[in-house]
Scaffold this active site. Sequence first.
Site, short mmCIF file in Angstrom:
data_model
loop_
_atom_site.label_atom_id
_atom_site.label_comp_id
_atom_site.label_asym_id
_atom_site.label_seq_id
_atom_site.Cartn_x
_atom_site.Cartn_y
_atom_site.Cartn_z
N HIS A 80 50.53 20.36 99.34
CA HIS A 80 51.54 20.31 100.35
C HIS A 80 52.13 18.81 100.40
CE1 HIS A 80 49.15 18.45 103.70
NE2 HIS A 80 48.06 19.08 103.08
N GLU A 120 52.11 23.04 105.59
CA GLU A 120 50.50 23.38 105.82
C GLU A 120 49.79 22.58 106.90
OE1 GLU A 120 46.41 22.21 104.91
OE2 GLU A 120 47.89 21.00 105.42
N GLU A 121 50.44 21.51 107.50
CA GLU A 121 49.77 20.90 108.60
C GLU A 121 49.93 21.46 109.95
OE1 GLU A 121 47.89 18.51 108.32
OE2 GLU A 121 48.21 17.26 106.71
N HIS A 165 43.20 11.91 107.94
CA HIS A 165 44.38 12.21 109.16
C HIS A 165 44.34 10.62 109.93
CE1 HIS A 165 45.06 16.60 109.85
NE2 HIS A 165 45.36 16.20 108.58
#
Length: 352
Positions: free
Chosen positions: A75, A226-227, A325
């Site tokens: 992604h 995706e996130e 992240h």
Amino acid sequence: MNDITSYMLEQTKKILSIDSPTGFTAHAAEYVLGAYKKLGYDAKLTNKGGIFVCVNDGPDQADDPADAPILLEAHMDTLGGMVCSINEKGRLMLSALGGMNPNNAEAENCRVYTRSGKVYSGTFQLKNASIHVNGSYNDTARSYDAMEVVLDEPVESKADTEALGIMTGDIVCFDPRTTVTESGYIKSRFLDDKLSVGILLGFAKYLKETAKKPARKIYQHITVFEEVGHGGSIPAGVAEILAVDMGCVGDGLSCKETQVSICAKDSGGPYHYDVVSALIEAARTARVDFAVDVYPHYGSDAEAGLRSGIDFRHGLIGSGVYASHGYERSHVKGMENTFRLLKAYLNQDYHA
């Protein structure tokens, strides 16, 4: 550094330089689409804004799922923010796009993209960010309610900011701060998962330049949601999805930044036993430096497809990434080992 490694690294750096938080990925998609076309592939944009391409032709169906078409997914959407309000000082309050944690985004430079096409710079700060003024600075929990974007413009009110054309719903992108050290470490925000996009482009380049023809039909899908949990779509005939995302590095895990991770289980449950076993066997046979781990706070594009009810097997691999992240770090060797595992897993029965 060989040609494929150099290509993967340069593509990763280029994609990292293009802002693309979830919901604002068109610029990155345009670049990646062009990269596939330069390699000679007939890549297409999906309705959601991702990129879909067949990188190796083969049978559309097979009795054994291990011989049937496979979909590789990475992604290019990242974490970011969206303006949810403008406060009385003309500063921007944010709502997170994905899992951007305000604790590790504090004092980060950012860009605000307006609907009119103007882009403004700013910094994401704690409200009343001067420690010499704010006696509660150390005790204040970093949350989106307690933080704001301070624009690099002479604004003092909500009306001043609105006059710039900034409004609720505008996208806020954080500086990736990408750097590659002489020792091979790749440091940047959003290695999750732009590093894997670079790897899939490298694998596509390898297939094109070597004329290798794996026995299976191979699709690649670069996804853009995706996130937030709905990244994947699956073409007819695909019996297996291999998500190429990041491998986690941290306490209690065995993966290192120089390795490729094979995920046995994450928050959505175990990955398909036969796929995980075959990945391990391929890594051992090709002498790829790998680790197998369980990630309790992780989800992938492959799981999004499973939840839609489609019948396929699934797996997850990726280069080891520390500080996920946050301001992330991986290594060129981790990138190379992920690429080598793809070769070993997919090229076992190829013919020239």
